[in-house]
Structures are given as C-alpha cells and as structure tokens.
Design an enzyme around this catalytic site. Sequence first.
Site, mmCIF file in Angstrom:
data_model
loop_
_atom_site.group_PDB
_atom_site.id
_atom_site.type_symbol
_atom_site.label_atom_id
_atom_site.label_comp_id
_atom_site.label_asym_id
_atom_site.label_seq_id
_atom_site.Cartn_x
_atom_site.Cartn_y
_atom_site.Cartn_z
ATOM 1 N N TYR A 25 0.835 -1.199 0.000
ATOM 2 C CA TYR A 25 0.000 0.000 0.000
ATOM 3 C C TYR A 25 0.872 1.253 0.000
ATOM 4 O O TYR A 25 0.649 2.212 0.715
ATOM 5 C CB TYR A 25 -0.939 0.002 1.217
ATOM 6 C CG TYR A 25 -2.163 0.876 1.041
ATOM 7 C CD1 TYR A 25 -3.181 0.506 0.173
ATOM 8 C CD2 TYR A 25 -2.293 2.079 1.742
ATOM 9 C CE1 TYR A 25 -4.305 1.303 0.008
ATOM 10 C CE2 TYR A 25 -3.407 2.883 1.583
ATOM 11 C CZ TYR A 25 -4.409 2.491 0.723
ATOM 12 O OH TYR A 25 -5.531 3.291 0.561
ATOM 13 N N GLN A 28 2.274 3.042 -5.458
ATOM 14 C CA GLN A 28 1.437 2.364 -6.442
ATOM 15 C C GLN A 28 0.260 1.647 -5.791
ATOM 16 O O GLN A 28 -0.863 1.691 -6.277
ATOM 17 C CB GLN A 28 2.276 1.366 -7.248
ATOM 18 C CG GLN A 28 3.184 1.995 -8.279
ATOM 19 C CD GLN A 28 2.434 2.554 -9.476
ATOM 20 O OE1 GLN A 28 1.502 1.962 -9.980
ATOM 21 N NE2 GLN A 28 2.852 3.730 -9.937
ATOM 22 N N SER A 51 2.912 -3.504 9.503
ATOM 23 C CA SER A 51 2.937 -2.399 8.544
ATOM 24 C C SER A 51 2.163 -1.188 9.057
ATOM 25 O O SER A 51 1.019 -1.303 9.505
ATOM 26 C CB SER A 51 2.333 -2.848 7.211
ATOM 27 O OG SER A 51 2.194 -1.759 6.334
ATOM 28 N N ASP A 83 10.726 -4.358 -5.429
ATOM 29 C CA ASP A 83 11.322 -5.492 -6.142
ATOM 30 C C ASP A 83 12.132 -6.396 -5.222
ATOM 31 O O ASP A 83 12.047 -7.631 -5.312
ATOM 32 C CB ASP A 83 12.248 -4.987 -7.264
ATOM 33 C CG ASP A 83 11.490 -4.307 -8.389
ATOM 34 O OD1 ASP A 83 10.310 -4.629 -8.586
ATOM 35 O OD2 ASP A 83 12.093 -3.459 -9.081
ATOM 36 N N HIS A 108 5.673 -4.156 -12.567
ATOM 37 C CA HIS A 108 7.024 -4.072 -13.120
ATOM 38 C C HIS A 108 7.522 -5.501 -13.212
ATOM 39 O O HIS A 108 7.317 -6.300 -12.290
ATOM 40 C CB HIS A 108 7.923 -3.226 -12.221
ATOM 41 C CG HIS A 108 9.372 -3.185 -12.640
ATOM 42 N ND1 HIS A 108 9.768 -3.059 -13.956
ATOM 43 C CD2 HIS A 108 10.518 -3.259 -11.902
ATOM 44 C CE1 HIS A 108 11.095 -3.035 -14.016
ATOM 45 N NE2 HIS A 108 11.573 -3.173 -12.789
ATOM 46 N N GLY A 134 2.372 6.708 -8.302
ATOM 47 C CA GLY A 134 1.047 6.405 -7.791
ATOM 48 C C GLY A 134 0.244 7.612 -7.359
ATOM 49 O O GLY A 134 -0.966 7.692 -7.614
#
Length: 331
Positions: A25, A28, A51, A83, A108, A134
């Site tokens: 979250y 993006q 989180s 990533d 991606h 985003g």
Amino acid sequence: MVNVYYDQDADLGALAGKTIGIIGYGSQGHAHALNLRDNGQKVMVGLYAGSRSRETAAAEGLAVADVSEVTAASDVVMVLIPDHVQGETYRNEIAPNLKPGNALMVAHGFSIHYREMVPPDNVDVMMVAPKAPGHRMRELFTEGVGVPGLLAVHQDATGNAKQIGLAYAKGVGCTSAGVLETTIKDETESDLFGEQSILCGGVTALVNAAFETLVEAGYPQEIAYFECLHELKMIVDLMYQGGHNYMHFSVSDTAEYGSLSRRERIIDEHVRENMRAVLREIQDGTFAREWITENHEGRPRFGPMREAAQNAPIESIGKELRGMMPWMDPK
C-alpha cells in the site's frame, strides 16, 4: 507498431465476481486499490503484520489482512511491494496460497523476468504498469483523467488473461489514456536501462559533472547550481511537451547552436559504449544478480553510495538555495 488499447477495448465484466488482492500500500498500491474500489471492484489489501500502512488503508474503508490471507481470498493478486522483497514474500506468503485459475499480476516485470517469482503453470501471469507515480495516478483518476500504461500477458493458463489484464487496466484508469501491449522482458530491460542510463543515473552524473566543472574553474557554487540543475526542469518540461524540436524552438538560437554543435563532444562514442555495456548487464542478468545479492548481504555497498550522494556539495548548496524558494518545498 505496438497495439494500443482504450476503454472500448476493455470490459470490467471480466472482473465480475472476482476479489482483487493488492499486495502493498505504497505509492502504487494505494492508487491501484482506491481506483479499483472507486470503479466498483472488490478489493483487499495485503500487508505484513507490523505495517504502518494498515491503519491508512483501513481508514479508506478497504479490507486489510496479512499477505497470505489476502492471497487465499483473492482471484487476482497484484504484487506492488518493492522489487527486492518480492521474491521472499512470494515464496513464503503468496505461492502457497495461489489457486489454479488465479491471476498473478505485477506492475514491473523484474521479479518475473529474473525468476525471483516463478509462478505455477496453472495461473495467469500478467503485468499492468501505469506510467506515472502512484500519487499522480490517483490524483488524475479523481479528476476523471487516466495515465497511460503497459500490458503484458506472460502466461495465459485460463485463456482469459488478456481480457482480465485489460479489465484491470481499465479499473485503475489506464485505458482512458491508452495501454500499450508489450512483454515482461521488454518492459523490464528497457525500464532498468532508462533508469540507469539517463532518468536517474545518467542525468544526475551529467549534472554533477557540469556543476563540478564550473566550480573547479572558479565559478560560484550558487551560479553553477542554477545553470546546471535548477534550469534543467524548464528544458525537460519543453521536451516533455513537444520533443527535442520544441525545446530547440523555445530556447535562443545561441542555445540551440551550442546544443547541436557541442552535444556529440559531451556524449561521445565512449559514453555510448558504456551505455551498451550497461544494457548488456541488464540483459544477461548481471545487474539483477548484483542487486539481489546486495540486499541479501545487508546493502554493504548501496548504503555508502547513497550516503555519499546525499552529502555531495551540489546537495548542500541546493538545499540552501531552495530555501529562497518556499513554493518548491517537496513536503
């Protein structure tokens, strides 16, 4: 020519009855989740237990749960975490909870292309990549405007992967601007090359080299900063609006002549060969292996490089000069 798809080519009905799990979250993730929600889709957000984004997503009225729970409850799983953590998260939380016929999606292609995520044969694998940060994507969506995007169907287990991918692209607003069809290989390799050769690496190195050249020759840092960094935005905006020709049309004849007569001396064949070498390292996986190893080892090289860049002289004088221009505060 690549295929380009618009609203009339996509049907949100392809997502009817499906739950979409957004993993992450951040920049993006929040845009995808909120845009899909506002377009009538059932959305869940998957986040790790500690989180800080859990409260933020819940405050927007979104269902939030652990990544494993969201994956198990979803038909479409879009992975939007960084990533370098996708591989481990996929192996531990996502893969054990994927069901045959699910769709696994990314924005991606890095983790799919370099096999950090290796999906089973019985799931669809697609990429929908909006070509904007985003926050900008979300801002424009709320104004009724979409951002362009890319679509890649990497694995079509159900026979419906493209329809689902286009519906997803429509749900986040991309088909209103146009969605270009590509492959995960082409998107990943061209994206990394663009970042390294010009957008992030090349342009900062060129700006730093020009700044340092003027300062070494005795010009004040303040003047060097304005000439080599501050005015860059004006030039990039002109190119963004109308290409190189419009930029040259908009500047003085002196600037245009200097550009055309001197640029091959700045970016010469040696620089181009270095660019080709950078591209080869992306294509053969050298960069990906280096970056994955860097993270596994605790970022021993990335940390010092980041610190050195953050403390470069151009950053110090830039911070001072931007203090004169409070309207530029990046918040």
